[in-house]
Enzyme design. Sequence first.
Site, mmCIF file in Angstrom:
data_model
loop_
_atom_site.group_PDB
_atom_site.id
_atom_site.type_symbol
_atom_site.label_atom_id
_atom_site.label_comp_id
_atom_site.label_asym_id
_atom_site.label_seq_id
_atom_site.Cartn_x
_atom_site.Cartn_y
_atom_site.Cartn_z
ATOM 1 N N TYR A 98 -1.884 8.340 11.740
ATOM 2 C CA TYR A 98 -1.334 7.354 10.811
ATOM 3 C C TYR A 98 -0.958 7.992 9.489
ATOM 4 C CZ TYR A 98 -5.713 7.097 8.157
ATOM 5 O OH TYR A 98 -6.797 7.386 7.377
ATOM 6 N N CYS A 99 -0.037 7.316 8.802
ATOM 7 C CA CYS A 99 0.373 7.681 7.440
ATOM 8 C C CYS A 99 0.421 6.372 6.655
ATOM 9 C CB CYS A 99 1.718 8.403 7.456
ATOM 10 S SG CYS A 99 3.055 7.429 8.150
ATOM 11 N N ASP A 100 1.203 6.314 5.587
ATOM 12 C CA ASP A 100 1.271 5.077 4.810
ATOM 13 C C ASP A 100 2.031 3.964 5.527
ATOM 14 O OD1 ASP A 100 -0.266 5.443 2.491
ATOM 15 O OD2 ASP A 100 1.283 6.726 1.645
ATOM 16 N N GLY A 102 4.005 4.554 8.636
ATOM 17 C CA GLY A 102 4.250 4.795 10.046
ATOM 18 C C GLY A 102 5.425 5.703 10.342
ATOM 19 N N LEU A 127 -1.045 2.765 7.344
ATOM 20 C CA LEU A 127 -2.191 2.251 6.594
ATOM 21 C C LEU A 127 -1.855 0.949 5.878
ATOM 22 C CD1 LEU A 127 -5.112 3.157 6.227
ATOM 23 C CD2 LEU A 127 -4.453 4.128 4.048
#
Length: 148
Positions: A98-100, A102, A127
């Site tokens: 995951y990142c901020d 997607g 996230l």
Amino acid sequence: MNRFFEYTTNHPFLVAAAAILAVIAIVIEMRQRSRGASSVGTADAVRLANSGALVVDVRDSKDYEAGHIIEARHIPAADIASRAESLKKFKEKPVIVYCDAGMTSAGAARQLRASGFNKVVTLSGGLNSWRQENLPLVKGAAKKDGKH
């Protein structure tokens, strides 16, 4: 069937637009399947994490320290290819990246798949979707082995 042909001849632009949209939808679906891109929602991510999946945060250190998913390993997206070897014991286990939002995690997931990881998924919405569901976050830096 005669009415269909009558409709087609009377409304060629509508029929053409519908055909083009159908082709675009098929092409998009085929591209997604060929890339092996799969994402999971927050509920499925929680279920996978509780069943022993590896959770990987690919954001930068500052964002990771500001808040991350419990037990998430921090591996910046730029380092994912070089550090994939350190995760080799998870090759057959599910891996949630995951990142901020997607977007960055999709590239990291592709790199992990290219390194031989079979069950890599991304967190849909990143996230941000995790926060919208009011799921817990942990603050602070990672320990030396990458785990919190």
